[in-house]
Enzyme design. Structure first.
Site, PDB file in Angstrom:
ATOM      1  CB  CYS A  70      -0.876   0.033   1.052  1.00 61.92           C
ATOM      2  SG  CYS A  70      -2.149  -1.324   1.171  1.00 61.92           S
TER       3      CYS A  70
HETATM    4  N1  LIG Z   1      -2.879  -6.394   1.964  1.00 62.68           N
HETATM    5  C1  LIG Z   1      -3.293  -5.172   2.605  1.00 62.68           C
HETATM    6  O1  LIG Z   1      -2.771  -5.157   3.495  1.00 62.68           O
HETATM    7  C2  LIG Z   1      -4.174  -4.282   1.707  1.00 62.68           C
HETATM    8  C3  LIG Z   1      -4.887  -3.255   2.462  1.00 62.68           C
HETATM    9  C4  LIG Z   1      -5.622  -2.612   1.953  1.00 62.68           C
HETATM   10  C5  LIG Z   1      -5.900  -2.596   0.689  1.00 62.68           C
HETATM   11  N2  LIG Z   1      -5.217  -3.680  -0.390  1.00 62.68           N
HETATM   12  C6  LIG Z   1      -5.420  -3.565  -1.824  1.00 62.68           C
HETATM   13  O2  LIG Z   1      -6.202  -4.560  -1.978  1.00 62.68           O
HETATM   14  C7  LIG Z   1      -6.024  -5.356  -3.163  1.00 62.68           C
HETATM   15  C8  LIG Z   1      -5.519  -6.901  -2.875  1.00 62.68           C
HETATM   16  O3  LIG Z   1      -4.410  -6.666  -2.313  1.00 62.68           O
HETATM   17  P1  LIG Z   1      -3.908  -7.941  -1.393  1.00 62.68           P
HETATM   18  O4  LIG Z   1      -2.847  -7.566  -0.505  1.00 62.68           O
HETATM   19  O5  LIG Z   1      -4.890  -8.998  -1.079  1.00 62.68           O
HETATM   20  O6  LIG Z   1      -3.437  -8.923  -2.855  1.00 62.68           O
HETATM   21  P2  LIG Z   1      -2.806 -10.405  -2.593  1.00 62.68           P
HETATM   22  O7  LIG Z   1      -1.697 -10.482  -3.786  1.00 62.68           O
HETATM   23  O8  LIG Z   1      -2.543 -10.844  -1.215  1.00 62.68           O
HETATM   24  O9  LIG Z   1      -4.184 -11.081  -3.260  1.00 62.68           O
HETATM   25  C9  LIG Z   1      -4.502 -10.910  -4.568  1.00 62.68           C
HETATM   26  C10 LIG Z   1      -5.222 -12.268  -5.128  1.00 62.68           C
HETATM   27  O10 LIG Z   1      -5.612 -12.010  -6.186  1.00 62.68           O
HETATM   28  C11 LIG Z   1      -5.343 -13.181  -7.007  1.00 62.68           C
HETATM   29  N3  LIG Z   1      -5.616 -12.908  -8.473  1.00 62.68           N
HETATM   30  C12 LIG Z   1      -4.812 -12.078  -9.165  1.00 62.68           C
HETATM   31  N4  LIG Z   1      -5.359 -11.782 -10.545  1.00 62.68           N
HETATM   32  C13 LIG Z   1      -6.697 -12.504 -10.332  1.00 62.68           C
HETATM   33  C14 LIG Z   1      -7.547 -12.999 -11.331  1.00 62.68           C
HETATM   34  N5  LIG Z   1      -7.620 -12.195 -12.602  1.00 62.68           N
HETATM   35  N6  LIG Z   1      -8.764 -13.508 -11.153  1.00 62.68           N
HETATM   36  C15 LIG Z   1      -8.973 -14.109  -9.849  1.00 62.68           C
HETATM   37  N7  LIG Z   1      -7.648 -14.004  -8.869  1.00 62.68           N
HETATM   38  C16 LIG Z   1      -6.542 -13.128  -9.279  1.00 62.68           C
HETATM   39  C17 LIG Z   1      -4.230 -13.534  -6.655  1.00 62.68           C
HETATM   40  O11 LIG Z   1      -3.718 -14.879  -7.175  1.00 62.68           O
HETATM   41  C18 LIG Z   1      -4.096 -13.253  -5.298  1.00 62.68           C
HETATM   42  O12 LIG Z   1      -4.512 -14.352  -4.615  1.00 62.68           O
HETATM   43  C19 LIG Z   1      -4.830  -4.231  -3.686  1.00 62.68           C
HETATM   44  O13 LIG Z   1      -5.383  -3.269  -4.537  1.00 62.68           O
HETATM   45  C20 LIG Z   1      -4.185  -3.837  -2.419  1.00 62.68           C
HETATM   46  O14 LIG Z   1      -3.658  -2.394  -2.761  1.00 62.68           O
HETATM   47  C21 LIG Z   1      -4.328  -4.299   0.213  1.00 62.68           C
END
Ligand SMILES: NC(=O)c1ccc[n+]([C@@H]2O[C@H](COP(=O)([O-])OP(=O)(O)OC[C@H]3O[C@@H](n4cnc5c(N)ncnc54)[C@H](O)[C@@H]3O)[C@@H](O)[C@H]2O)c1
Length: 449
Positions: A271
């Site tokens: 982030c």
């Molecule tokens: N991790 C955090 O603390 C956090 C906090 C707030 C916001 N976010 C935001 O949330 C979003 C997700 O972050 P995250 O940390 O969960 O990411 P992550 O990488 O942990 O998880 C994302 C998942 O999406 C899957 N994926 C990718 N392409 C795909 C598709 N086309 N179809 C289905 N699945 C697919 C991946 O395999 C993965 O398991 C991002 O935009 C991030 O900036 C994350």
């Protein structure tokens, strides 16, 4: 009450979650626990298999909770987008990284939106949760979804609701953190609110998806700028012989108008180092340059370099040149108490140490293997494996660099056994031992000049 609202009320609504990572998995488990049937969708077969076996792969989600939801028949996962046909609401929780030029990479959102569009059913609600620049929902996702021939706000519903998950946080989880939502139309917003309020304690409604998108960026830019401010003051404090940690404790006694932020080795994760660039990129379309964002990034990105300089100076004071030193990095996760090592400042610190000839090992109770390299400076990736934090390992290191201050580490043991410590997070503040300790943001135990 329309059909969708009725299904939410009697819990017959089925929830789809695309992307079962740090954000998607807690959400999926949360809705299952709230009594809804949940279908998780991920391109990662390992995650799909683990979830269907009732196993969690995210530190903050208990396997017992996943297993209970799976056994109750309320949670299952797959990789086939056709599963979305069984859902009433779909959350998009896929990654939003940036490319090599720090421009937004919306490829994952595009794949998810296209996957939904070809299967979109009248009455479905789509909520984008991935962090992104203001305008993504309306300018990017909406046209893809309308390729289905269905009209948003009329045939299907669309909203943005930012994610606020804080990995490693024992106090705040999905269930006790308020949520923001902004829909394309008032009805889209209301349906989003109705669904979200089933899981979140309070849902704050804003007037549009772009206001919701911007609110998330404000939260992260606020952190980035304030962390940069204390990082800059840390560098000054070291020179002035002032302990900034003591100063922050003092300032924090003011009951209004001050919020503590702490210096450290730089920023990491998915982030803080990423999201502000989404806004600075978008701002250029409006002939606008977001100076605070760039300045904060510049200061925060300097910190790993500063840490390595401190290690070099401290070793040199101890009569050991960096290029012949054994350096043990303690904690490679991007922050304390999490297993998330993405974009961690440890990566740059390790690379710089290796580049300067040091022999580097690391120990992190949550990160068994760690990839270094693979960036513009070091195109060849290599993997390091975490070593156990034994007395011998501590004694064998010429310098221990504390990068992530995990609660699970015994810092008393570290100050007892290590000869030299560079502590970037003040983990050793109240401890004493035979070690020489150099703390970021505190008076240096030797002259810098
Ligand atoms: N991790 C955090 O603390 C956090 C906090 C707030 C916001 N976010 C935001 O949330 C979003 C997700 O972050 P995250 O940390 O969960 O990411 P992550 O990488 O942990 O998880 C994302 C998942 O999406 C899957 N994926 C990718 N392409 C795909 C598709 N086309 N179809 C289905 N699945 C697919 C991946 O395999 C993965 O398991 C991002 O935009 C991030 O900036 C994350």
């Amino acid at each position: 009450m329309d059909a969708f609202a009725a299904k939410i009320a009697d819990k017959s609504a089925r929830v789809g979650v695309i992307g079962l990572g740090y954000v998607g998995l807690p959400l999926a488990v949360g809705f299952a626990r709230a009594g809804y049937g949940v279908l998780g969708l991920d391109v990662d077969e390992h995650k799909v298999a683990a979830l269907n076996e009732g196993r969690s792969y995210i530190q903050d989600v208990e396997s017992d909770d996943v297993m209970a939801a799976v056994q109750a028949g309320r949670l299952s996962a797959g990789s086939d987008y056709d599963l979305l046909g069984q859902t009433d609401a779909i959350f998009i929780c896929v990654p939003t990284p940036f490319d090599a030029m720090k421009a937004p990479d919306l490829a994952y959102i595009e794949q998810a939106a296209k996957g939904i569009a070809t299967r979109l059913k009248p009455g479905q609600l789509v909520i984008l949760q991935s962090t992104t620049y203001p305008g993504t929902t309306e300018e990017f996702v909406l046209p893809i979804l309308e390729e289905s021939g269905l009209k948003a706000g009329q045939d299907f519903y669309l909203a943005f609701s930012p994610e606020r998950i804080n990995p490693g946080d024992r106090q705040y989880s999905v269930e006790n953190t308020p949520k923001v939502v902004g829909g394309l139309t008032a009805h889209c917003t209301e349906l989003g609110r109705l669904l979200l309020v089933q899981l979140f304690p309070h849902v704050h409604v804003v007037s549009s998806p772009r206001a919701a998108e911007m609110s998330k960026l404000l939260e992260n830019i606020f952190r980035s700028v304030n962390i940069a401010l204390v990082n800059e003051l840390a560098l000054l404090s070291e020179r002035m012989g002032i302990d900034l940690w003591e100063v922050i404790e003092a300032a924090k006694t003011k009951p209004f108008g001050f919020m503590p932020f702490y210096p450290g080795p730089g920023v990491g994760g998915h982030c803080i180092p990423v999201d502000p660039y989404y806004l600075s990129w978008k701002a250029r379309e409006y002939d606008f340059y977001t100076k605070f964002i760039e300045l904060a990034a510049e200061v925060n990105q300097t910190m790993p370099y500063h840490v390595v300089d401190l290690v070099g100076q401290a070793l040199s004071q101890a009569g050991k040149p960096l290029d012949r030193a054994r350096v043990l990095v303690l904690g490679v996760a991007f922050k304390r108490n999490t297993d998330d090592a993405r974009n961690s400042p440890a990566e740059r610190i390790i690379e710089l140490l290796l580049r300067r000839g040091a022999q580097v090992s690391y120990s992190d109770p949550f990160v068994p293997r760690y990839r270094v390299g693979c960036d513009v400076f070091h195109p060849t990736e290599r993997w390091l494996e975490s070593i156990d934090l034994t007395d011998q390992a501590l004694a064998a290191a010429d310098c221990v660099v504390i990068v992530a201050g995990h609660r699970a580490v015994d810092y008393a043991q570290v100050v007892r056994r290590a000869s030299l410590i560079v502590d970037t997070v003040n983990a050793t503040a109240s401890l004493s031992g035979p070690s020489r300790v150099v703390r970021v943001g505190a008076p240096l135990p030797y002259s810098e000049t």
